[in-house]
Motif scaffolding. Sequence first.
Motif, short mmCIF file in Angstrom:
data_model
loop_
_atom_site.label_atom_id
_atom_site.label_comp_id
_atom_site.label_asym_id
_atom_site.label_seq_id
_atom_site.Cartn_x
_atom_site.Cartn_y
_atom_site.Cartn_z
N SER A 82 0.85 -1.19 0.00
CA SER A 82 0.00 0.00 0.00
C SER A 82 0.89 1.23 0.00
CB SER A 82 -0.88 0.04 1.25
OG SER A 82 -1.72 -1.08 1.31
N LEU A 83 0.60 2.15 -0.92
CA LEU A 83 1.30 3.43 -0.99
C LEU A 83 0.30 4.51 -0.61
CD1 LEU A 83 3.05 2.91 -4.45
CD2 LEU A 83 4.01 2.45 -2.18
N TYR A 84 0.69 5.39 0.28
CA TYR A 84 -0.22 6.42 0.78
C TYR A 84 0.19 7.79 0.24
CZ TYR A 84 -1.46 2.68 3.93
OH TYR A 84 -1.87 1.48 4.44
N PHE A 85 -0.70 8.34 -0.58
CA PHE A 85 -0.52 9.67 -1.14
C PHE A 85 -1.74 10.51 -0.77
CE2 PHE A 85 1.47 6.80 -4.37
CZ PHE A 85 2.78 7.10 -4.07
N GLY A 100 2.51 2.43 -14.04
CA GLY A 100 2.76 1.00 -14.19
C GLY A 100 1.61 0.21 -13.57
N LYS A 101 1.87 -1.06 -13.30
CA LYS A 101 0.84 -1.97 -12.80
C LYS A 101 0.46 -1.62 -11.36
CE LYS A 101 -0.08 -6.88 -12.27
NZ LYS A 101 0.50 -8.22 -12.34
N HIS A 102 -0.82 -1.21 -11.17
CA HIS A 102 -1.30 -0.83 -9.85
C HIS A 102 -2.82 -0.87 -9.83
CE1 HIS A 102 -1.99 2.91 -12.03
NE2 HIS A 102 -2.85 3.22 -11.07
N ALA A 107 -7.73 6.34 -0.82
CA ALA A 107 -6.51 7.09 -0.51
C ALA A 107 -5.24 6.31 -0.83
CB ALA A 107 -6.51 7.47 0.96
N CYS A 108 -5.37 5.03 -1.13
CA CYS A 108 -4.19 4.19 -1.34
C CYS A 108 -4.00 3.82 -2.80
CB CYS A 108 -4.32 2.88 -0.56
SG CYS A 108 -4.40 3.09 1.20
N VAL A 109 -2.75 3.57 -3.12
CA VAL A 109 -2.38 2.98 -4.40
C VAL A 109 -1.72 1.65 -4.04
CG1 VAL A 109 -0.92 3.21 -6.44
CG2 VAL A 109 -2.06 5.23 -5.50
N TYR A 110 -2.15 0.59 -4.70
CA TYR A 110 -1.65 -0.74 -4.37
C TYR A 110 -0.78 -1.28 -5.50
CZ TYR A 110 -5.56 -0.39 -1.12
OH TYR A 110 -6.43 0.04 -0.16
N ILE A 111 0.39 -1.83 -5.14
CA ILE A 111 1.26 -2.47 -6.12
C ILE A 111 1.65 -3.84 -5.59
CG2 ILE A 111 2.13 -0.27 -7.01
CD1 ILE A 111 4.74 -0.78 -5.43
N ASP A 116 7.19 -3.51 -10.72
CA ASP A 116 6.02 -3.33 -11.58
C ASP A 116 5.76 -1.87 -11.95
OD1 ASP A 116 5.47 -6.03 -11.56
OD2 ASP A 116 3.90 -5.89 -10.04
N VAL A 117 6.46 -0.94 -11.30
CA VAL A 117 6.15 0.48 -11.49
C VAL A 117 7.38 1.27 -11.93
CG1 VAL A 117 4.26 0.40 -9.82
CG2 VAL A 117 6.54 1.10 -9.07
#
Length: 140
Positions: A82-85, A100-102, A107-111, A116-117
């Motif tokens: 989980s990436l929090y931006f 890329g692949k996500h 609120a999250c971006v998942y990879i 993959d990014v």
Amino acid sequence: MYELKTKETDSSVIEFIERMDHPGKREDGYKLLDIFTDTTGYEAKMWGTSIIGFGKYHYKYESGHEGDAPLVGFSPRKAKISLYFAAGDTQRDKLLKAFGKHTTGKACVYINKVADVDVEVLKALIEQSVTFLKKTYPNQ
């Protein structure tokens, strides 16, 4: 009154990453730690038991709800990372087109993994989120 569950702690970020069972997640945890630290200039801090955050800001909503949160962060969870931006930043969607692949949540971006990014787009997402939050919540 609502009590925030995710607060900055004194727990060790390195110990948290070292406890990851999967070697690939551990390796990605260290890669992300370097990317986020280098890009933000902030020291990594644990937020709650599983989020590695960088910097912080204080928010207050019209409803009266307020609290502190990291400017950006990540959590290498078992299923996905989980990436929090910043939520509500229109620039985020533009940058994600080249990421890329996500997948995304509110609120999250998942990879699945860092490979993959596009790391340069990741850095741009981090920078944009920090800029957006500092502008939206000045006086930090």
